[in-house]
Scaffold this motif. Structure first.
Motif, mmCIF file in Angstrom:
data_model
loop_
_atom_site.group_PDB
_atom_site.id
_atom_site.type_symbol
_atom_site.label_atom_id
_atom_site.label_comp_id
_atom_site.label_asym_id
_atom_site.label_seq_id
_atom_site.Cartn_x
_atom_site.Cartn_y
_atom_site.Cartn_z
ATOM 1 N N ALA A 176 -3.449 -4.719 73.804
ATOM 2 C CA ALA A 176 -4.155 -3.429 73.805
ATOM 3 C C ALA A 176 -3.375 -2.396 73.003
ATOM 4 C CB ALA A 176 -4.368 -2.947 75.236
ATOM 5 N N ARG A 177 -2.062 -2.337 73.226
ATOM 6 C CA ARG A 177 -1.249 -1.367 72.487
ATOM 7 C C ARG A 177 -1.201 -1.717 71.003
ATOM 8 N NH1 ARG A 177 2.020 -1.341 77.444
ATOM 9 N NH2 ARG A 177 3.418 -2.944 76.626
ATOM 10 N N ALA A 178 -1.159 -3.004 70.684
ATOM 11 C CA ALA A 178 -1.157 -3.414 69.281
ATOM 12 C C ALA A 178 -2.437 -2.965 68.589
ATOM 13 C CB ALA A 178 -0.997 -4.931 69.178
ATOM 14 N N ASN A 179 -3.575 -3.086 69.275
ATOM 15 C CA ASN A 179 -4.847 -2.649 68.690
ATOM 16 C C ASN A 179 -4.878 -1.137 68.490
ATOM 17 O OD1 ASN A 179 -6.054 -5.166 68.424
ATOM 18 N ND2 ASN A 179 -6.898 -5.143 70.483
ATOM 19 N N MET A 180 -4.305 -0.396 69.434
ATOM 20 C CA MET A 180 -4.281 1.060 69.298
ATOM 21 C C MET A 180 -3.369 1.484 68.149
ATOM 22 S SD MET A 180 -4.546 2.657 73.157
ATOM 23 C CE MET A 180 -3.170 1.774 73.882
ATOM 24 N N LEU A 181 -2.209 0.854 68.050
ATOM 25 C CA LEU A 181 -1.291 1.185 66.960
ATOM 26 C C LEU A 181 -1.893 0.832 65.606
ATOM 27 C CD1 LEU A 181 2.047 -0.020 68.589
ATOM 28 C CD2 LEU A 181 1.468 2.343 68.018
ATOM 29 N N THR A 182 -2.585 -0.305 65.540
ATOM 30 C CA THR A 182 -3.232 -0.699 64.291
ATOM 31 C C THR A 182 -4.305 0.310 63.899
ATOM 32 O OG1 THR A 182 -2.836 -3.041 64.770
ATOM 33 C CG2 THR A 182 -4.520 -2.530 63.132
ATOM 34 N N ALA B 197 -11.551 2.627 73.053
ATOM 35 C CA ALA B 197 -12.643 1.835 72.481
ATOM 36 C C ALA B 197 -12.096 0.804 71.498
ATOM 37 C CB ALA B 197 -13.646 2.755 71.795
ATOM 38 N N GLU B 198 -11.085 1.196 70.709
ATOM 39 C CA GLU B 198 -10.480 0.264 69.759
ATOM 40 C C GLU B 198 -9.823 -0.913 70.484
ATOM 41 O OE1 GLU B 198 -10.313 0.080 66.501
ATOM 42 O OE2 GLU B 198 -11.288 1.961 65.936
ATOM 43 N N ALA B 199 -9.240 -0.616 71.639
ATOM 44 C CA ALA B 199 -8.514 -1.646 72.386
ATOM 45 C C ALA B 199 -9.390 -2.393 73.378
ATOM 46 C CB ALA B 199 -7.332 -1.006 73.120
ATOM 47 N N GLY B 200 -10.608 -1.887 73.635
ATOM 48 C CA GLY B 200 -11.500 -2.523 74.593
ATOM 49 C C GLY B 200 -11.032 -2.386 76.026
ATOM 50 N N ILE B 201 -10.465 -1.210 76.353
ATOM 51 C CA ILE B 201 -9.959 -0.957 77.702
ATOM 52 C C ILE B 201 -10.510 0.380 78.192
ATOM 53 C CG2 ILE B 201 -7.836 -2.299 77.406
ATOM 54 C CD1 ILE B 201 -6.378 0.257 76.668
ATOM 55 N N THR B 202 -10.263 0.686 79.459
ATOM 56 C CA THR B 202 -10.737 1.947 80.011
ATOM 57 C C THR B 202 -9.870 3.095 79.510
ATOM 58 O OG1 THR B 202 -9.319 1.845 81.977
ATOM 59 C CG2 THR B 202 -11.476 0.748 82.106
ATOM 60 N N ALA B 203 -10.404 4.312 79.585
ATOM 61 C CA ALA B 203 -9.662 5.498 79.153
ATOM 62 C C ALA B 203 -8.409 5.682 79.997
ATOM 63 C CB ALA B 203 -10.557 6.729 79.244
ATOM 64 N N GLN B 204 -8.486 5.383 81.294
ATOM 65 C CA GLN B 204 -7.327 5.533 82.172
ATOM 66 C C GLN B 204 -6.212 4.571 81.769
ATOM 67 O OE1 GLN B 204 -8.163 4.915 86.317
ATOM 68 N NE2 GLN B 204 -6.153 5.610 86.989
ATOM 69 N N SER C 264 -4.583 5.760 78.538
ATOM 70 C CA SER C 264 -3.650 6.873 78.745
ATOM 71 C C SER C 264 -2.294 6.361 79.209
ATOM 72 C CB SER C 264 -4.227 7.851 79.770
ATOM 73 O OG SER C 264 -5.381 8.487 79.262
ATOM 74 N N SER C 265 -2.309 5.346 80.068
ATOM 75 C CA SER C 265 -1.053 4.764 80.535
ATOM 76 C C SER C 265 -0.298 4.120 79.378
ATOM 77 C CB SER C 265 -1.344 3.720 81.618
ATOM 78 O OG SER C 265 -0.153 3.055 82.009
ATOM 79 N N HIS C 266 -1.006 3.366 78.544
ATOM 80 C CA HIS C 266 -0.372 2.734 77.384
ATOM 81 C C HIS C 266 0.171 3.781 76.417
ATOM 82 C CE1 HIS C 266 -1.201 -1.396 78.275
ATOM 83 N NE2 HIS C 266 -2.525 -1.273 78.217
ATOM 84 N N LEU C 267 -0.608 4.829 76.183
ATOM 85 C CA LEU C 267 -0.187 5.865 75.245
ATOM 86 C C LEU C 267 1.038 6.615 75.758
ATOM 87 C CD1 LEU C 267 -3.715 7.143 74.194
ATOM 88 C CD2 LEU C 267 -2.022 6.076 72.683
ATOM 89 N N LEU D 165 4.942 -1.699 61.400
ATOM 90 C CA LEU D 165 3.690 -2.379 61.736
ATOM 91 C C LEU D 165 3.166 -3.178 60.546
ATOM 92 C CD1 LEU D 165 1.940 0.487 63.737
ATOM 93 C CD2 LEU D 165 2.866 -1.634 64.683
ATOM 94 N N GLU D 166 3.220 -2.592 59.356
ATOM 95 C CA GLU D 166 2.754 -3.299 58.157
ATOM 96 C C GLU D 166 3.607 -4.545 57.914
ATOM 97 O OE1 GLU D 166 0.222 -3.473 54.542
ATOM 98 O OE2 GLU D 166 0.086 -2.430 56.463
ATOM 99 N N SER D 167 4.922 -4.452 58.148
ATOM 100 C CA SER D 167 5.810 -5.600 57.971
ATOM 101 C C SER D 167 5.491 -6.693 58.976
ATOM 102 C CB SER D 167 7.275 -5.164 58.111
ATOM 103 O OG SER D 167 7.642 -4.267 57.088
ATOM 104 N N LEU D 168 5.199 -6.301 60.218
ATOM 105 C CA LEU D 168 4.832 -7.292 61.229
ATOM 106 C C LEU D 168 3.511 -7.973 60.876
ATOM 107 C CD1 LEU D 168 5.819 -5.459 64.542
ATOM 108 C CD2 LEU D 168 6.841 -7.541 63.608
ATOM 109 N N MET D 169 2.573 -7.212 60.300
ATOM 110 C CA MET D 169 1.317 -7.816 59.848
ATOM 111 C C MET D 169 1.595 -8.839 58.755
ATOM 112 S SD MET D 169 -1.168 -4.482 59.624
ATOM 113 C CE MET D 169 -1.419 -3.411 61.028
ATOM 114 N N GLY D 170 2.514 -8.508 57.847
ATOM 115 C CA GLY D 170 2.873 -9.435 56.781
ATOM 116 C C GLY D 170 3.513 -10.695 57.329
ATOM 117 N N LEU D 171 4.396 -10.528 58.313
ATOM 118 C CA LEU D 171 5.043 -11.689 58.933
ATOM 119 C C LEU D 171 4.017 -12.563 59.638
ATOM 120 C CD1 LEU D 171 7.601 -13.226 59.751
ATOM 121 C CD2 LEU D 171 7.799 -11.679 61.716
ATOM 122 N N ALA D 172 3.085 -11.930 60.368
ATOM 123 C CA ALA D 172 2.049 -12.690 61.072
ATOM 124 C C ALA D 172 1.185 -13.466 60.089
ATOM 125 C CB ALA D 172 1.191 -11.745 61.909
#
Length: 230
Positions: A18-24, A39-46, A49-52, A83-90
């Protein structure tokens, strides 16, 4: 416990899906609300907020208030580059998302990476500047703008002195996840991206990281940023 940077903490924060999707989503460079990120992460707003809160406490995102709304952004371009470097590694290791959408080829062609141009055309700009010695590798592994690069940017309508006053590096390389080569980041990369938008050569697609170039605009870019053979 051994001394040194706590990469396990950063890894665990980014590694949550979920956090990876939000950061992306924040790689677009736009400020987004907790609801939009949920909405990007497919989780509830509550839950969002905890992840953020965790991401903010770790210094990976910043919160900005405007009126009654609170927006979130990546804290700086260091986070975007990581994040871009991790995407490249993946991508290099074959860890790709199974489903691709109609924007996938467009993302590979040209996209925004936090606040600079990435993708095939972003790499083209970096390769052009290197081939003409407008930027050169420095002893510490970074890259620096040369006198010819300074003159080139001025001819392109960019004031290098203004970008050099920024607290961020003037030039830095950023590993491109789709091309697996480098594109230009730092204040100079940002200035070039803004100039492309200002000239009307590039257009940002709504609600997307995709940057569109018309055929004529792409020709202008390729002419402006040629690659000289040694």
């Amino acid at each position: 416990m051994r001394d040194g940077p706590d990469i396990a903490l950063i890894g665990s924060l980014i590694g949550d899906p979920a956090r990876a999707n939000m950061l992306t989503a924040l790689m677009s460079g736009k400020a987004l609300t907790a609801s939009e990120l949920a909405a990007e992460a497919g989780i509830t707003a509550q839950t969002a907020s905890s992840h953020l809160g965790k991401l903010a406490n770790a210094g990976l995102v910043d919160q900005r208030k405007q009126g009654r709304h609170r927006y979130y952004v990546l804290s700086d371009d260091d986070v975007g580059q990581a994040l871009e470097s991790l995407m490249g590694l993946a991508a290099k290791k074959g860890h790709l998302r199974v489903r691709t959408g109609p924007n996938d080829p467009a993302l590979r062609k040209a996209r925004v990476c936090y606040d600079h141009l990435a993708g095939d055309l972003g790499v083209r700009i970096y390769d052009s500047l290197l081939s003409q010695s407008h930027v050169v590798p420095a002893d510490d592994g970074s890259i620096r703008l040369t006198e010819s690069g300074d003159a080139f940017l001025q001819s392109f309508g960019i004031n290098p002195a203004q970008s050099s006053r920024s607290r961020r590096p003037q030039c830095r390389s950023c590993l491109d996840w789709s091309e697996r080569r480098y594109h230009l980041a730092g204040s100079t990369g940002h200035a070039i991206y803004l100039r492309l938008l200002e000239l009307g050569w590039a257009q940002r697609l709504e609600a997307s990281r995709v940057i569109q170039f018309s055929s004529s605009s792409e020709k202008n870019l390729l002419a402006q940023f040629p690659i000289l053979n040694g």
